[in-house]
Scaffold this motif. Structure first.
Motif: not given
Length: 238
Positions: A93-96, A121-124, A129-141
Motif C-alpha cells: 500500500s502507498c497509504g491514504t 487505488t492505494p494498492y495499485t 515498460y521502457g525497452g529493457t526495464t519497468h517502472t511502477f507509478e503509484a496510482a494514488a500518488f
C-alpha cells in the motif's frame, strides 16, 4: 501481461476500465515475478518491510517475489497492477494520507481485486515498460514511483525521478504458496502450477492453459536486461 489480464478480465481491449466485465475465470490466481533494480539488488522482507539487498550466498534464498493481479477499475491501457508478496496474501500500500507511505497490509490480492476503486487505488501501480526495464507509478500518488537507494539493505521507497525507479522483471520459476520464498531464476524443465508464470529461460517446459508463455523459448536463456515476455500486441504487452 496479456495472459494475466485476459484470465482475470476476459478482455484484451487497449483502453478504458473493466468495472462491468464478466470475469473469465473464478479460479484466476495472482501471477508472480522476481524484481531487481539496475544494480541487481533484489527484494527481501525484513522486519515487516521490503528492502533491496545485494543477492549473494545465503541472501539469495531470501529473495521475495512480487505477486500481481489487475485493477479492473482503472485504465487498462496503463497496466494497473495491485501488488503484493507472499503469494498474494499481503498487499503493498502507498497509504491514504497526504504523503505516500509504503507499507505492507494483511489483505489478499484476490480480495482487493473484487473491491471498489476507492479501496484498491492505494494498492495499485501503473507498470510502464521502457525497452529493457519497468517502472511502477503509484496510482494514488502520480509522479511517485517504486524506487531503491544506492546502498544495499535500504527499504523500498516511493520517490519521484531522478531516483532509481527502473526495475528488471522476470516471471518467478514456479507457483508460490503463501509464505514461500522466491524460486531461483533460470533453469528450464519445470511445470508452472496454476497462477504461476513460466520459468525464465530453458525451453521444453509445460504450462497450463492460459498461463504466461515461457521466456526465451526454444532453449534460449534470457538475461535480466531483456524483455521477459516476448513480443505481441494487445493490452499490457510489455
Amino acid at each position: 501481461m496479456v495472459a494475466l489480464f485476459k484470465e482475470f478480465l476476459g478482455t484484451e481491449e487497449s483502453g478504458g476500465s473493466a468495472s462491468g466485465t464478466t470475469f473469465s475465470s473464478s479460479k484466476a490466481q495472482p501471477y508472480h515475478y522476481v524484481v531487481r533494480d539496475t544494480e541487481q539488488k533484489g527484494l527481501c522482507l525484513q522486519d515487516g518491510h521490503l528492502v533491496a539487498i545485494t543477492l549473494q550466498g545465503a541472501n539469495a534464498a531470501q529473495e521475495e517475489p512480487i505477486s500481481v493481479v489487475p485493477n479492473r477499475h482503472l485504465e487498462l491501457a496503463r497496466c494497473p497492477l495491485i501488488l503484493g508478496i507472499r503469494g498474494g496474501t499481503q498487499a503493498l500500500s502507498c497509504g491514504t494520507g497526504p504523503q505516500p507511505q509504503l507499507q505492507l497490509k494483511e489483505v489478499k490480492l484476490l480480495d482487493l481485486f473484487h473491491r471498489e476503486v476507492e479501496e484498491t487505488t492505494p494498492y495499485t501501480f501503473y507498470k510502464t515498460y521502457g525497452g529493457t526495464t519497468h517502472t511502477f507509478e503509484a496510482a494514488a500518488f502520480p509522479g511517485h514511483f517504486l524506487s531503491t537507494a544506492p546502498g544495499s539493505g535500504e527499504p523500498l521507497a516511493l520517490s519521484p525521478p531522478p531516483a532509481a525507479t527502473a526495475f528488471y522483471l522476470a516471471p518467478a520459476q514456479e507457483t508460490l504458496s503463501p509464505g514461500k520464498g522466491a524460486a531461483p531464476v533460470g533453469g528450464g524443465g519445470s511445470t508452472p502450477g496454476r497462477g504461476g508464470a513460466a520459468p525464465v529461460g530453458g525451453g521444453g517446459s509445460t504450462r497450463g492453459g492460459g498461463r504466461q508463455a515461457p521466456v526465451g523459448g526454444g532453449g534460449s536463456t534470457r538475461g535480466w536486461g531483456e524483455h521477459p515476455w516476448g513480443a505481441g500486441g494487445g493490452l499490457c504487452t510489455e
